[in-house]
Write an enzyme that holds these catalytic residues in place. Structure first.
Site, PDB file in Angstrom:
ATOM      1  CG  ASN A 144      -1.883  -1.163   1.223  1.00 44.48           C
ATOM      2  OD1 ASN A 144      -2.355  -1.576   0.179  1.00 44.48           O
ATOM      3  ND2 ASN A 144      -2.174  -1.719   2.405  1.00 44.48           N
ATOM      4  CG  HIS A 162       4.321  -2.037   5.428  1.00 44.83           C
ATOM      5  ND1 HIS A 162       4.340  -0.671   5.634  1.00 44.83           N
ATOM      6  CD2 HIS A 162       3.007  -2.373   5.330  1.00 44.83           C
ATOM      7  CE1 HIS A 162       3.106  -0.208   5.671  1.00 44.83           C
ATOM      8  NE2 HIS A 162       2.273  -1.214   5.476  1.00 44.83           N
TER       9      HIS A 162
HETATM   10  P1  AMP Z   1      -0.756  -0.381   5.839  1.00 42.98           P
HETATM   11  O1  AMP Z   1      -2.184  -0.019   6.037  1.00 42.98           O
HETATM   12  O2  AMP Z   1      -0.465  -0.992   4.507  1.00 42.98           O
HETATM   13  O3  AMP Z   1       0.162   0.764   6.172  1.00 42.98           O
HETATM   14  O4  AMP Z   1      -0.460  -1.553   6.858  1.00 42.98           O
HETATM   15  C1  AMP Z   1       0.009  -1.361   8.154  1.00 42.98           C
HETATM   16  C2  AMP Z   1      -0.146  -2.687   8.849  1.00 42.98           C
HETATM   17  O5  AMP Z   1       0.654  -2.667   9.994  1.00 42.98           O
HETATM   18  C3  AMP Z   1      -1.560  -3.007   9.290  1.00 42.98           C
HETATM   19  O6  AMP Z   1      -1.980  -4.231   8.691  1.00 42.98           O
HETATM   20  C4  AMP Z   1      -1.456  -3.103  10.791  1.00 42.98           C
HETATM   21  O7  AMP Z   1      -2.283  -4.113  11.323  1.00 42.98           O
HETATM   22  C5  AMP Z   1       0.002  -3.413  10.974  1.00 42.98           C
HETATM   23  N1  AMP Z   1       0.579  -2.986  12.247  1.00 42.98           N
HETATM   24  C6  AMP Z   1       0.498  -1.766  12.815  1.00 42.98           C
HETATM   25  N2  AMP Z   1       1.182  -1.731  13.968  1.00 42.98           N
HETATM   26  C7  AMP Z   1       1.718  -2.966  14.134  1.00 42.98           C
HETATM   27  C8  AMP Z   1       2.535  -3.587  15.115  1.00 42.98           C
HETATM   28  N3  AMP Z   1       2.951  -2.915  16.213  1.00 42.98           N
HETATM   29  N4  AMP Z   1       2.874  -4.891  14.955  1.00 42.98           N
HETATM   30  C9  AMP Z   1       2.465  -5.574  13.882  1.00 42.98           C
HETATM   31  N5  AMP Z   1       1.699  -5.056  12.895  1.00 42.98           N
HETATM   32  C10 AMP Z   1       1.321  -3.775  13.016  1.00 42.98           C
END
Ligand code: AMP
Length: 114
Positions: free
Chosen positions: A87, A100
């Site tokens: 994303n 990511h």
């Molecule tokens: P995006 O919306 O593509 O930026 O995805 C961010 C992702 O990070 C989401 O799926 C969240 O659930 C995940 N996320 C946020 N904080 C954490 C964390 N501390 N540990 C693991 N995953 C996380």
């Protein structure tokens, strides 16, 4: 970057369910999984998003994608496959501003995204 949650995970300052780590890359389970397999593969280096990748990051991008594939296979997605998602910025649905790759698998996933 000081206030970046994924930089803090990369430095071990906040916990995550780690899957993989080397000098440049970590992978960990997503905190809010959207599929039986849902993990993130990130560079340790703070790159905000795909559109801020620089020419010097291209080898790292290749390593990230290959590691995502390798870990997906190891976590049971070799036969039926998986989805690999980046994303990017607000219209792309990015909520954490540290590049990511999402890897989702373990169930059939719909298309197109909502
Ligand atoms: P995006 O919306 O593509 O930026 O995805 C961010 C992702 O990070 C989401 O799926 C969240 O659930 C995940 N996320 C946020 N904080 C954490 C964390 N501390 N540990 C693991 N995953 C996380």
């Amino acid at each position: 970057m000081a206030d970046c949650i994924f930089c803090k995970i990369a430095k071990g300052e906040i916990p995550a369910r780690m899957i993989y780590e080397d000098d440049e890359i970590i992978a960990f389970h997503d905190a809010a999984p959207q599929a039986p397999v849902h993990f993130l593969v990130i560079p340790k280096k703070h790159i905000p998003n795909l559109m801020s990748v620089e020419p010097g990051d291209i080898a790292l991008m290749g390593r990230l994608l290959n590691k995502a594939r390798e870990l997906a296979e190891q976590l049971g997605c070799a036969e039926k496959g998986a989805r690999f998602v980046i994303n990017c910025k607000s219209d792309g649905g990015q909520t954490v501003d540290h590049l990511h790759i999402h890897v989702l698998g373990g169930r059939p996933l719909g298309w197109p995204p909502g």
